[in-house]
Design a protein around this motif. Sequence first.
Motif, PDB file in Angstrom:
ATOM      1  N   LEU A  51      12.878  14.203  -2.084  1.00  0.00           N
ATOM      2  CA  LEU A  51      11.765  14.676  -1.249  1.00  0.00           C
ATOM      3  C   LEU A  51      10.758  13.552  -0.994  1.00  0.00           C
ATOM      4  CD1 LEU A  51      11.183  18.215  -2.832  1.00  0.00           C
ATOM      5  CD2 LEU A  51      12.355  17.656  -0.684  1.00  0.00           C
ATOM      6  N   LEU A  52      10.489  12.727  -2.018  1.00  0.00           N
ATOM      7  CA  LEU A  52       9.568  11.595  -1.839  1.00  0.00           C
ATOM      8  C   LEU A  52      10.113  10.615  -0.808  1.00  0.00           C
ATOM      9  CD1 LEU A  52       8.170  10.563  -5.347  1.00  0.00           C
ATOM     10  CD2 LEU A  52       6.877  11.262  -3.341  1.00  0.00           C
ATOM     11  N   GLN A  53      11.411  10.342  -0.865  1.00  0.00           N
ATOM     12  CA  GLN A  53      12.005   9.412   0.078  1.00  0.00           C
ATOM     13  C   GLN A  53      11.912   9.948   1.506  1.00  0.00           C
ATOM     14  OE1 GLN A  53      15.075   9.387   1.947  1.00  0.00           O
ATOM     15  NE2 GLN A  53      14.878   7.225   2.496  1.00  0.00           N
ATOM     16  N   GLN A  54      12.127  11.248   1.678  1.00  0.00           N
ATOM     17  CA  GLN A  54      11.999  11.847   3.008  1.00  0.00           C
ATOM     18  C   GLN A  54      10.562  11.788   3.510  1.00  0.00           C
ATOM     19  OE1 GLN A  54      14.563  12.976   4.954  1.00  0.00           O
ATOM     20  NE2 GLN A  54      15.854  12.097   3.340  1.00  0.00           N
ATOM     21  N   PHE A  55       9.608  12.056   2.615  1.00  0.00           N
ATOM     22  CA  PHE A  55       8.189  11.988   2.993  1.00  0.00           C
ATOM     23  C   PHE A  55       7.789  10.572   3.369  1.00  0.00           C
ATOM     24  CE2 PHE A  55       3.902  10.998   1.361  1.00  0.00           C
ATOM     25  CZ  PHE A  55       3.145  11.716   2.266  1.00  0.00           C
ATOM     26  N   ASP A  56       8.275   9.599   2.600  1.00  0.00           N
ATOM     27  CA  ASP A  56       7.928   8.210   2.878  1.00  0.00           C
ATOM     28  C   ASP A  56       8.567   7.735   4.178  1.00  0.00           C
ATOM     29  OD1 ASP A  56       6.925   5.649   2.520  1.00  0.00           O
ATOM     30  OD2 ASP A  56       8.640   4.992   1.349  1.00  0.00           O
ATOM     31  N   GLY A  57       9.821   8.115   4.407  1.00  0.00           N
ATOM     32  CA  GLY A  57      10.520   7.635   5.588  1.00  0.00           C
ATOM     33  C   GLY A  57      10.069   8.265   6.891  1.00  0.00           C
ATOM     34  N   LEU A  71       0.828  -1.207   0.000  1.00  0.00           N
ATOM     35  CA  LEU A  71       0.000   0.000   0.000  1.00  0.00           C
ATOM     36  C   LEU A  71       0.863   1.258   0.000  1.00  0.00           C
ATOM     37  CD1 LEU A  71      -2.818   1.264   0.195  1.00  0.00           C
ATOM     38  CD2 LEU A  71      -2.660   1.043   2.690  1.00  0.00           C
ATOM     39  N   ASP A  72       1.934   1.241   0.780  1.00  0.00           N
ATOM     40  CA  ASP A  72       2.856   2.377   0.829  1.00  0.00           C
ATOM     41  C   ASP A  72       3.487   2.626  -0.541  1.00  0.00           C
ATOM     42  OD1 ASP A  72       4.735   4.271   2.381  1.00  0.00           O
ATOM     43  OD2 ASP A  72       6.127   2.892   1.421  1.00  0.00           O
ATOM     44  N   SER A  73       3.917   1.554  -1.215  1.00  0.00           N
ATOM     45  CA  SER A  73       4.543   1.701  -2.533  1.00  0.00           C
ATOM     46  C   SER A  73       3.545   2.185  -3.579  1.00  0.00           C
ATOM     47  CB  SER A  73       5.154   0.362  -2.961  1.00  0.00           C
ATOM     48  OG  SER A  73       6.123  -0.065  -2.026  1.00  0.00           O
ATOM     49  N   LEU A  74       2.296   1.722  -3.486  1.00  0.00           N
ATOM     50  CA  LEU A  74       1.270   2.191  -4.421  1.00  0.00           C
ATOM     51  C   LEU A  74       1.035   3.691  -4.267  1.00  0.00           C
ATOM     52  CD1 LEU A  74      -0.962   1.559  -6.522  1.00  0.00           C
ATOM     53  CD2 LEU A  74      -2.494   1.090  -4.590  1.00  0.00           C
ATOM     54  N   ILE A  75       0.959   4.156  -3.030  1.00  0.00           N
ATOM     55  CA  ILE A  75       0.752   5.594  -2.793  1.00  0.00           C
ATOM     56  C   ILE A  75       1.949   6.402  -3.300  1.00  0.00           C
ATOM     57  CG2 ILE A  75       0.456   7.336  -0.992  1.00  0.00           C
ATOM     58  CD1 ILE A  75      -1.076   5.224   0.613  1.00  0.00           C
ATOM     59  N   ILE A  76       3.172   5.913  -3.046  1.00  0.00           N
ATOM     60  CA  ILE A  76       4.368   6.629  -3.508  1.00  0.00           C
ATOM     61  C   ILE A  76       4.406   6.681  -5.031  1.00  0.00           C
ATOM     62  CG2 ILE A  76       6.888   6.461  -3.653  1.00  0.00           C
ATOM     63  CD1 ILE A  76       5.935   7.655  -1.070  1.00  0.00           C
ATOM     64  N   GLY A  77       4.032   5.584  -5.697  1.00  0.00           N
ATOM     65  CA  GLY A  77       4.004   5.586  -7.159  1.00  0.00           C
ATOM     66  C   GLY A  77       2.998   6.572  -7.720  1.00  0.00           C
ATOM     67  N   ILE A  78       1.826   6.639  -7.089  1.00  0.00           N
ATOM     68  CA  ILE A  78       0.797   7.591  -7.557  1.00  0.00           C
ATOM     69  C   ILE A  78       1.258   9.030  -7.331  1.00  0.00           C
ATOM     70  CG2 ILE A  78      -1.552   8.408  -7.132  1.00  0.00           C
ATOM     71  CD1 ILE A  78      -2.305   5.513  -6.471  1.00  0.00           C
ATOM     72  N   ILE A  79       1.836   9.322  -6.162  1.00  0.00           N
ATOM     73  CA  ILE A  79       2.323  10.681  -5.889  1.00  0.00           C
ATOM     74  C   ILE A  79       3.427  11.061  -6.874  1.00  0.00           C
ATOM     75  CG2 ILE A  79       3.510  12.119  -4.185  1.00  0.00           C
ATOM     76  CD1 ILE A  79       2.081  10.556  -2.006  1.00  0.00           C
ATOM     77  N   ILE A 104       6.937  10.267   7.307  1.00  0.00           N
ATOM     78  CA  ILE A 104       5.494  10.472   7.507  1.00  0.00           C
ATOM     79  C   ILE A 104       4.684   9.257   7.060  1.00  0.00           C
ATOM     80  CG2 ILE A 104       3.513  11.910   6.889  1.00  0.00           C
ATOM     81  CD1 ILE A 104       5.449  14.245   6.533  1.00  0.00           C
ATOM     82  N   LEU A 105       4.757   8.932   5.762  1.00  0.00           N
ATOM     83  CA  LEU A 105       3.861   7.905   5.209  1.00  0.00           C
ATOM     84  C   LEU A 105       4.204   6.510   5.719  1.00  0.00           C
ATOM     85  CD1 LEU A 105       1.519   7.381   3.252  1.00  0.00           C
ATOM     86  CD2 LEU A 105       3.217   7.032   1.453  1.00  0.00           C
ATOM     87  N   GLY A 106       5.485   6.138   5.667  1.00  0.00           N
ATOM     88  CA  GLY A 106       5.881   4.798   6.102  1.00  0.00           C
ATOM     89  C   GLY A 106       5.510   4.493   7.537  1.00  0.00           C
ATOM     90  N   PRO A 107       5.908   5.328   8.521  1.00  0.00           N
ATOM     91  CA  PRO A 107       5.507   5.057   9.911  1.00  0.00           C
ATOM     92  C   PRO A 107       4.001   5.062  10.121  1.00  0.00           C
ATOM     93  CG  PRO A 107       7.328   6.621   9.849  1.00  0.00           C
ATOM     94  CD  PRO A 107       6.877   6.436   8.435  1.00  0.00           C
ATOM     95  N   LYS A 108       3.272   5.886   9.324  1.00  0.00           N
ATOM     96  CA  LYS A 108       1.821   5.941   9.481  1.00  0.00           C
ATOM     97  C   LYS A 108       1.170   4.629   9.059  1.00  0.00           C
ATOM     98  CE  LYS A 108      -1.833   8.570  10.384  1.00  0.00           C
ATOM     99  NZ  LYS A 108      -2.034   9.209  11.688  1.00  0.00           N
ATOM    100  N   ILE A 109       1.655   4.025   7.960  1.00  0.00           N
ATOM    101  CA  ILE A 109       1.054   2.800   7.437  1.00  0.00           C
ATOM    102  C   ILE A 109       1.638   1.563   8.123  1.00  0.00           C
ATOM    103  CG2 ILE A 109       0.770   1.377   5.374  1.00  0.00           C
ATOM    104  CD1 ILE A 109       0.676   3.902   3.728  1.00  0.00           C
ATOM    105  N   LEU A 110       2.963   1.497   8.176  1.00  0.00           N
ATOM    106  CA  LEU A 110       3.609   0.292   8.675  1.00  0.00           C
ATOM    107  C   LEU A 110       3.738   0.282  10.190  1.00  0.00           C
ATOM    108  CD1 LEU A 110       6.463  -0.010   6.022  1.00  0.00           C
ATOM    109  CD2 LEU A 110       4.424  -1.431   6.190  1.00  0.00           C
ATOM    110  N   GLY A 111       4.002   1.481  10.780  1.00  0.00           N
ATOM    111  CA  GLY A 111       4.271   1.510  12.209  1.00  0.00           C
ATOM    112  C   GLY A 111       5.541   0.739  12.508  1.00  0.00           C
TER     113      GLY A 111
END
Length: 449
Positions: free
Chosen positions: A333-339, A266-274, A341-348
């Motif tokens: 910037l995407l890698q920073q956002f994923d690492g 799910l995280d990778s799908l969101i990153i690809g769309i962004i 904000i998005l990654g911890p939010k989805i994966l924890g």
Amino acid sequence: MALPEHTRQPASNSEKSSGKKKKFESNNKYFSICTYVVATFTICLIIFKFINNWRDMQTYTSSILSTLSPFLIAFLIAYFINPLVNRIDHILFSRTTSQKFAKLHKFLSLLLAYVIVIGFIALVLTFVIPQIVESILELIRQSSSLYDTIMTNLNLLNERYPNIDFAYIIDTINNALPNAINSVQAVMTDIVPMIYNAGMSIISWIINIILAFVISCYLMSSKHRIIHGMKRIIYALFDQETAYKVIFTIKECNHIFGQYIIGKALDSLIIGIICFVLMCILHLQYALLISIIVGMTNMIPYFGPFIGAIPGLIILLIISPKQALIFLILIFLLQQFDGTILGPKILGDSTGLSPIWIIFAITVGGATCGVVGMFLGVPIIAVLVYLMNHIFDYMLYKKHLKTDLSNVIIPEINPDNVFIPKDFDASKANDPKAASDASDTSSSKENSH
């Protein structure tokens, strides 16, 4: 020499009646030992044959996996679609507690989940695949002018930075170009057999995937019976307490593995769309192709975004260095956002692994199984670490030690010999029991002399 009459054992009734001694009696202890010996010998023999005939076993294993591929794909489809079925059932039918329509609810949840998955695949095949093919064909059409573009950019760099020697790079490209042309001509010569083999492989894969979807439907519809059958086997092999622990451990391992894979997908799908949306806004070329590469490689922790950025960076660098620079900043910037904000939010903290374990899993997985191993290495190592922690906790419990080692008694260490206590002589001298034991030992030696 015959024994006296009063020392002889009285004969049992069965021995009196038959006149013969019983030659064999069953013994559960020795039977268990024999079973373990035979099982160990069989496992060692299988391992030896597997290692001794490595190439033959690889061929045989690959043929078995190829035969069972529809069932393996079906298991993967059922494994990934099961959380979606549970989520749909919870959202739509959690308020209805009537057991009368329970089977109908499960059927509707399963049907809706398959409609969503098949609809998503159809959407990808209808809109995404043609765009990817068009992007690849566009790159092939522009390949004739890529050489001129590269040489022009190198000449501009040579003029702008005369102190840097670009002659070696230019000579390397000039020498590599004829080899590349010959390779393309050789591929074009064998294009017909390649197309035929690719077509047969695609047809075979389509048949296997259709068959896998059908088998996965049966697996999902009968998953409760399959789980019940596995529980029966576990309870038949172990006692009740051990069986419960085994089932609980399997559930926890499945939770760790599934939560990571589904969350990372799910995280990778969101990153690809962004990435696709931002590339379209910034008017960068080949947005869809590069975004799919970035999204797929994002499944690999830490190094995935940078691995996915390399092909896109090379493509855009050939077309326009300015676009390549913009794309590089975008990926950072995407890698920073994923690492953050998005990654911890989805994966924890789904794996519970430290960064050093994740890097170890990626390195070993990539060395053994390539890209798939780099992705699957992290959840596999997470499961192994979870199991080892439980084993070590149990071993500490058997020694009456806490898991945090807070009740460990630290002895005084003798600097001359760490295996001998520092106060060894004093304890021997002050201990009356030890003194009495020493005196008894000395007296026995004197008596022996």
